[in-house]
Structures are given as C-alpha cells and as structure tokens.
Design a protein around this motif. Structure first.
Motif, PDB file in Angstrom:
ATOM      1  N   MET A   1       0.889  -1.358   0.062  1.00 12.29           N
ATOM      2  CA  MET A   1       0.069   0.025  -0.103  1.00 12.29           C
ATOM      3  C   MET A   1       0.894   1.281   0.122  1.00 12.29           C
ATOM      4  SD  MET A   1      -2.708   1.297   2.994  1.00 12.29           S
ATOM      5  CE  MET A   1      -3.331   2.848   3.085  1.00 12.29           C
ATOM      6  N   ALA A   4       2.356   3.249   3.167  1.00 11.20           N
ATOM      7  CA  ALA A   4       2.113   2.355   4.348  1.00 11.20           C
ATOM      8  C   ALA A   4       3.436   2.432   4.891  1.00 11.20           C
ATOM      9  CB  ALA A   4       2.094   1.078   3.914  1.00 11.20           C
ATOM     10  N   ASP A  34      -2.040  -0.698   6.379  1.00 13.65           N
ATOM     11  CA  ASP A  34      -1.251   0.305   6.232  1.00 13.65           C
ATOM     12  C   ASP A  34       0.363   0.152   6.850  1.00 13.65           C
ATOM     13  OD1 ASP A  34      -2.106   0.278   8.745  1.00 13.65           O
ATOM     14  OD2 ASP A  34      -2.454   2.220   9.212  1.00 13.65           O
ATOM     15  N   ASP A  36       3.350  -2.249   6.129  1.00 15.79           N
ATOM     16  CA  ASP A  36       4.102  -3.461   5.365  1.00 15.79           C
ATOM     17  C   ASP A  36       5.095  -4.106   6.190  1.00 15.79           C
ATOM     18  OD1 ASP A  36       4.902  -4.732   3.136  1.00 15.79           O
ATOM     19  OD2 ASP A  36       6.216  -3.028   2.575  1.00 15.79           O
ATOM     20  N   SER A 172       4.014   1.191  15.572  1.00 14.77           N
ATOM     21  CA  SER A 172       3.653   2.213  14.638  1.00 14.77           C
ATOM     22  C   SER A 172       3.411   3.824  15.321  1.00 14.77           C
ATOM     23  CB  SER A 172       2.360   1.751  13.813  1.00 14.77           C
ATOM     24  OG  SER A 172       1.124   1.938  14.577  1.00 14.77           O
TER      25      SER A 172
END
Ligand SMILES: Cc1cc2nc3c(=O)[nH]c(=O)nc-3n(C[C@H](O)[C@H](O)[C@H](O)COP(=O)(O)O)c2cc1C
Length: 189
Positions: A1, A4, A34, A36, A172
């Motif tokens: 994506m 991402a 979102d 990878d 993240s």
C-alpha cells in the motif's frame, strides 16, 4: 500500500523451521493494510564482517543497509545461543556499525522464548549503542518455544494474533510520535 509504514523484520536464526522466523512471518501476515512488514532474507548470505571489506561494500551488505535505511522501523527476533545472540545476528549488526542505518530507528525486540534473557539484554545493549531507539512497549515476549504452533498456528491463535497486532500498533505509534517530535524540533525557533 502506498504510504504504508515500512517495517524490516530480521530473524537471527538461519534454521529452515525457525520459531523466530515463523513468528516474524506471522507478524507480516497479521499486519494491517497500512503497515508493510518485509522479512530480510539474506542474513545467512552476509559475509563474515571484516572492516577491511567495508570499502568494497559487498552487494548483499549494500542491499541490507538500503533496506534498513528505507525502513521506518525494525523488528528483530533472535534466538539465544550460549547466553548470547546468534553469530549470524551479531555479524549482521557489526556490518551496520559504521553507517547510519540504525540511528534514531525505532526497533522492537521480540522474544520467542522466556529463557532467552541474556540474548535479549545483549541485543538491546548492542542496538542501543548503535543509536537505535528500542520501543519497550513493542518489545514483547511471545513464548512459543516448544509450542509447535508454527506460522499458521500463530496467525489463527486468538491470543497470540491479538498480542502481535497490538505489538505492531505500539511500534507504529512510537514511529509516529518520534516523527512528530523530530518535526517539532525542526520548526522550534
Ligand atoms: C547452539 C545452541 C545454543 C543454545 N543456547 C541456548 C541458551 O543459552 N539459552 C537458551 O535459552 N536457549 C538456547 N538454545 C535454544 C534456542 O535458543 C532455541 O532452540 C530457539 O528456539 C531456537 O530458535 P529458532 O527456532 O528460531 O532457530 C540454544 C540452541 C542452540 C542450537
């Protein structure tokens, strides 16, 4: 994506049926759209580190460095061998000491065995001295040693899959927080 978050996952084991590699493969499959997660596949192909060879920059080393530099965060799972990290893992890290690959990079350390306390401590010390930022809230123990779960079993296990998704979320969030902090530093008068 497109856009991402990119995570490079490194298993410290070269075994074909490695628990640590299976754990990272499971993480890659559980990642939301979102995020990878790419597994580094050349750990066993890196030559033994020799500072004399740094100028020549072997292609596999250059690829490893490029993949690390392109990654927003790194995920490491390494077995413990004789109370240390594996030689393959330490060799890979030694190749990256002389460059910026780990500098300010958020890193999560996954532990697949509750007994592997020495390797975890050693790994943390090594990547910290290389200026990586260990994300404690994403550095979790997933005691799968002896469980025979395998990649498939981890992906379908309700508790393990939940814990792994939460770990990715924590990593993240840490990446986003660090990016905001560095942007604030850049605009500060
Ligand atoms: C040479 C060797 C040394 C090991 N030394 C330790 C050790 O010191 N402490 C420990 O908890 N496990 C030790 N183990 C067990 C491994 O850490 C364990 O089998 C781990 O799951 C292997 O990871 P992998 O399945 O990803 O290859 C050792 C295994 C090997 C082959």
């Amino acid at each position: 994506m497109a856009g991402a978050m990119k995570i490079l996952a490194i298993s410290g084991s070269l075994r074909a049926t490695s628990n640590n590699t299976a754990l990272l493969r499971a993480v890659a499959r559980l990642a939301p759209a979102d995020i990878d997660v790419e597994l580094f596949g050349d750990l066993g192909n890196l030559p033994l580190f020799n500072p004399d060879m740094e100028v020549a920059d072997p292609p596999v080393v250059a690829r490893f460095r490029a993949q690390l530099l392109a990654a927003d965060a790194v995920l490491i799972a390494s077995p413990e061998y004789a109370h240390g990290i594996t030689g393959a893992m330490k060799n890979a890290l030694d190749w990256m000491v002389g460059c910026e690959a780990f500098v300010n990079k958020p890193v999560a350390l996954l532990n697949a065995s509750p007994r592997a306390v020495h390797a975890q401590a050693s790994l943390k010390e090594t990547i910290t001295v290389m200026s990586a930022l260990v994300v404690e809230e994403a550095s979790i123990s997933v005691p799968i040693l002896g469980s025979r779960l395998g990649e498939e079993g981890m992906v379908s296990h309700p508790d393990i899959s939940r814990v792994l998704r939460e770990m990715l979320l924590a990593l993240s969030l840490a990446f986003t927080r660090l990016r905001l902090e560095s942007a604030e530093l850049r605009v500060a008068p």
